[in-house]
Structures are given as structure tokens and as C-alpha cells.
Design a protein around this motif. Sequence first.
Motif, short mmCIF file in Angstrom:
data_model
loop_
_atom_site.label_atom_id
_atom_site.label_comp_id
_atom_site.label_asym_id
_atom_site.label_seq_id
_atom_site.Cartn_x
_atom_site.Cartn_y
_atom_site.Cartn_z
N TYR A 158 -17.27 -26.43 9.09
CA TYR A 158 -18.71 -26.62 9.29
C TYR A 158 -19.21 -25.92 10.55
CZ TYR A 158 -18.30 -30.02 5.59
OH TYR A 158 -18.05 -30.62 4.37
N VAL A 206 -20.78 -37.43 14.81
CA VAL A 206 -21.34 -36.09 14.66
C VAL A 206 -20.23 -35.09 14.37
CG1 VAL A 206 -22.59 -34.23 15.82
CG2 VAL A 206 -23.35 -36.60 16.10
N LEU A 207 -19.17 -35.12 15.17
CA LEU A 207 -18.09 -34.14 15.05
C LEU A 207 -16.75 -34.85 15.08
CD1 LEU A 207 -17.24 -31.10 15.06
CD2 LEU A 207 -17.16 -31.29 17.57
N ASN A 247 -12.86 -25.60 12.27
CA ASN A 247 -13.70 -26.55 11.53
C ASN A 247 -14.63 -25.77 10.61
OD1 ASN A 247 -15.81 -28.42 10.79
ND2 ASN A 247 -15.14 -29.73 12.46
N THR A 254 -18.25 -37.82 20.72
CA THR A 254 -19.15 -37.29 19.70
C THR A 254 -19.56 -38.29 18.63
OG1 THR A 254 -17.22 -36.47 18.46
CG2 THR A 254 -18.28 -34.95 20.00
N THR A 314 -13.81 -31.79 10.64
CA THR A 314 -14.96 -32.06 9.78
C THR A 314 -16.13 -32.57 10.62
OG1 THR A 314 -15.67 -33.13 7.71
CG2 THR A 314 -14.30 -34.43 9.20
N VAL A 315 -17.18 -33.01 9.95
CA VAL A 315 -18.36 -33.54 10.64
C VAL A 315 -18.81 -34.82 9.93
CG1 VAL A 315 -19.10 -31.28 11.46
CG2 VAL A 315 -19.97 -32.15 9.27
N VAL A 359 -23.84 -28.77 19.49
CA VAL A 359 -22.38 -28.62 19.50
C VAL A 359 -22.01 -27.17 19.80
CG1 VAL A 359 -20.28 -28.79 18.10
CG2 VAL A 359 -22.04 -30.57 17.93
N HIS A 392 -26.60 -37.18 11.67
CA HIS A 392 -25.85 -38.28 11.08
C HIS A 392 -26.75 -39.52 11.05
CE1 HIS A 392 -22.52 -40.85 9.96
NE2 HIS A 392 -22.70 -41.59 11.05
N GLU A 409 -12.15 -26.71 17.27
CA GLU A 409 -13.12 -26.92 16.19
C GLU A 409 -13.96 -25.68 15.94
OE1 GLU A 409 -12.82 -29.67 14.28
OE2 GLU A 409 -11.12 -29.80 15.64
N LEU A 440 -25.40 -29.06 14.91
CA LEU A 440 -24.11 -28.38 15.00
C LEU A 440 -24.27 -26.98 15.58
CD1 LEU A 440 -22.56 -29.42 11.57
CD2 LEU A 440 -22.04 -30.37 13.82
#
Length: 236
Positions: A229, A174-175, A227, A171, A179-180, A201, A147, A223, A197
Motif C-alpha cells: 500500500y 493506520v499502518l 508494504n 500508528t 499492510t494498512v 506516512v 481508518h 514499509e 498514506l
Amino acid sequence: MLSLTTITSTVLGANCYLVAHDDGTCVVIDPSGGVVGAVREHVERHGLHVAAVLATHGHVDHVLDAAAAVAVFDVPLTVAEGDAYRIADPFGTLEPAGSGLVPAIAAAAGIDVEDHQVPERVETFSGATTRMRFGGIDVTCLAAPGHTEGSTLYRVDGVEIDGQERRLVLTGDVLFAGTVGRVDLPGGDAATMQHTLTTVVGALDDDLVVLPGHGPATTIARERTTNPYLTGSARL
């Protein structure tokens, strides 16, 4: 035992978190726009001592009150070395050409960009994993670029939430729940974020409570399974 307080800024809904120990030590994470007054009120009401002000990254919506926090609590702003350059110019290092993002943020904050103050004291850290201790609060800093270059996850254990002792990971951007963080701003990079990720993560324990820079809390377990991603059904 540690306690958690969340104060959400009116500037892009950025979350500022306060983690406090029974010994009175308090750590402030992400001094977002307009939150310092509420943070100070909470600290004084509960007889706390702010030992550190940390930033998950250097985007202006997360450090807009950094100068005020440094002045009020007489501690430096601590941020990863990779994002230190943003603190001196958080508006100028954020905006892609012609995006209109900075004027929008400034308008939401009710400030003149030219009047923005830079923190008088800034300290940095580097490395994949850094451990810090403030009184009875242990913080593990995990490098999580993508990010921004210096985006950081902060791990804190032993926090009481709804009567249960939980482990947290803050986070930043980033998270998030579902979503991210975006990677199209200056300093963002899709490949680096995907690596974060997958390797950073992805290595976190399922029971960790996720406290993101914007939006509601979630868990790593949730997540990991929902999630897109993290499940691989979406790519940056």
C-alpha cells in the motif's frame, strides 16, 4: 532517555504501549481491553507516575479499558476531536449493520456491552500537528484520518530499544507491518486513507520505528519498500 513497554491485549491482540522517562513520568497509549491491571503493576513496580492516557483512535479494542485507566491514574483520556464521539459509544459507533463484529469483540472481552463504562474525563485536541509535553516526554500528534476520522500518529524521540536510542511512531490502525488499516468500518474512507498514506506516512523519516496497534513492530524504511500500500502495488 525514555523506555518502552508493550502490553498486548487478549481482545483482538491490540497493543498498549507505555513510554516512561527517567524522571518517572509515564504515558500510556491505547488502554486496550484487560490491560489496566498489568499497566498498574508495571507502574507501581517501577515507581512511575502516569501523566497521560492517549488513544490513537476511538475503536473499542483500543479504548476498552479507558474508563478504568482514567479512574486508576486520575488523568483524562486524550483523543483527537474527530474520534471523541466514539468514546461515549465505542461499540455502537464501530459496527456496520449485520457484521457481527461487536458481539465477537464483546465475547472475546468477556463483557456485556450494556455494562461498558465510559471514561469520566475526556480531553481532545485538533489540527494537523499538535505537540504535547508530559514531564520529560515530548509527543508530536499527527492527524492521520482514513481508518477513522480522528486517527492519530504519535511521534516520540529518544527511546532506548535494545541498547540503542531510537525514534518512534505509534500508528494505531493506520499502518501495520506489511499492510494498512481497514477502511470499511463506519467513519473509514479509502480516499482519505490513501491521502494520509501518501502525505503523512509518506513524509515520515525512514529510521522511525513503527509501533502499530496490532502485530509486530517494523520501520518506515521497511514499509516504504515492502508494504504494497506504500509501494503502490496495492490500492485501498
